[in-house]
Design an enzyme around this catalytic site. Sequence first.
Site, PDB file in Angstrom:
ATOM      1  N   GLU A  28       0.827  -1.204   0.000  1.00 39.04           N
ATOM      2  CA  GLU A  28       0.000   0.000   0.000  1.00 39.04           C
ATOM      3  C   GLU A  28       0.863   1.255   0.000  1.00 39.04           C
ATOM      4  O   GLU A  28       0.602   2.209  -0.750  1.00 39.04           O
ATOM      5  CB  GLU A  28      -0.930   0.010   1.221  1.00 39.04           C
ATOM      6  N   SER A  70      -8.056  -7.893   6.368  1.00 40.82           N
ATOM      7  CA  SER A  70      -8.117  -8.537   5.055  1.00 40.82           C
ATOM      8  C   SER A  70      -8.209 -10.057   5.132  1.00 40.82           C
ATOM      9  O   SER A  70      -8.155 -10.731   4.107  1.00 40.82           O
ATOM     10  CB  SER A  70      -6.875  -8.148   4.239  1.00 40.82           C
TER      11      SER A  70
END
Length: 483
Positions: free
Chosen positions: A39, A174
């Site tokens: 990310e 996640s």
Amino acid sequence: GARLCDASCPDVVKVQGIIRKYARRGYRTVIYGDPGHSEVEGLLGFTEGRGLVITGPEEVAGIPGSERVCLVSQTTRNLDEFRRVAAAVKKRFPGALVFETICASTLERQEEVVELAGKVDALVVVGGKNSANTARLTRIASGRVPVFQVETADDLDRERIGRYKTVGVTAGASTPSWLIQEVIDRLRDWSWEERRRPLRLLYRLGSVAVKSNIFIALGGACLTCASMSLLRLPLSRPAVLLTFFLVLAVYNLNIFADRTAILLTQPSRYRFLLAHRKKLSGLIALSLAAAFILAFSLGPAAVILTVFTLLSGLAYSFTFLPTALSGIRLKNLTGLKEIFSSLGWGIPAVLIPVLSAPGPVPGPVPVAVVFILVFSILFVRSVLFAIRDLQGDRLVGRETIPVVLGVRRTKALLFALMAFTAGLLVLAASRGWISPVGYRFPAVIAYGGLYLLLYHRRLLYRGLPHEMMVDSQLLLAGLISLG
């Protein structure tokens, strides 16, 4: 001609937008996060070469001198840590722009971990070993309670975890729901193996009955008894047994055909399927043979409806269409899985008993009322399980009603349907359309409302207790119809 689907997290896209906006205005972007994290690497790509990553307030002094600084955070960082970094940045660069870009679900999980750690003797954190937010949950809880971080249920250490009486389970943002459920199922199985032998045996029998679909088939038989009682039909044992074997065969056949979805939504049932594949195949063959023998004993109408029910049930996972339409299956059609499977129950539970009964046939109005009752009970059951399996259904591309409407609207729809059905039953009983037994059946509907409410409040979620409670509504319908 390719179809593009951007599956980026909306929270990450928001951070990208902030960086892009201020990078174009000449701001230096400071990202609080883990260097090398995917990310963070992606966010750096929007800084127009004027970005850097820091991991704590002590690194603020190393930021090159600049009057225009924009501070953002990796979405899975800790809020308190970010605010300490923000204070250090503001102290050095009073005009700096600070954006709290930590996602809400990450914050909620971190807060929940602190709360959960105070209620348990040990905590299992499920998530990837390289997952930053999973490691952060582990770090937050480790100062409060013994913590075990695992990727799958196979990583659980039974000897070490077995030392603790109450074990909590949480997971990284996640982590797929089926991995979490697999860990919960494994811990629950271990817990029951420590109980006294009668309870242990009862749990194993219940587990086999649910996973082999014997329990839901028994519920179908009870629902058929209830239908005959409401329609003032004499009890037909062949019709009751026909429903039992037909449900048993269709449900198990669909599980064999839909193994991928079962793996993603019900991992413990998938393991059961692999371990007992030959036995389940034999059970299917025996069930089909018994269903057709019983159908022939009830007459031509029962045989035709049995064949139709079987083909309709298998159309959920198999296709009998021409090659050009071979991709069309009920499970791929938006929201129709729950509707068609619920309508299908009305054939063995209502229509076959009516058409095979000796003597006069009930009128269309009583049959319609009882058919609506059966549909309502099974529709609520099917949709509740679709809510439970929401993540797995999305991953395999199945557009169930909860996927289309959303969970909140779906629950409102279920409560409205139950209220309508309860009112219809009272009206039908008062008008004499169905037997006075109908006055008792709002209790069956209320039972469905109870488990839906328990599910809504997360007091009943997944696993054997959940499935047995939901399907016990069918047993209750049969019990209430007695006498």
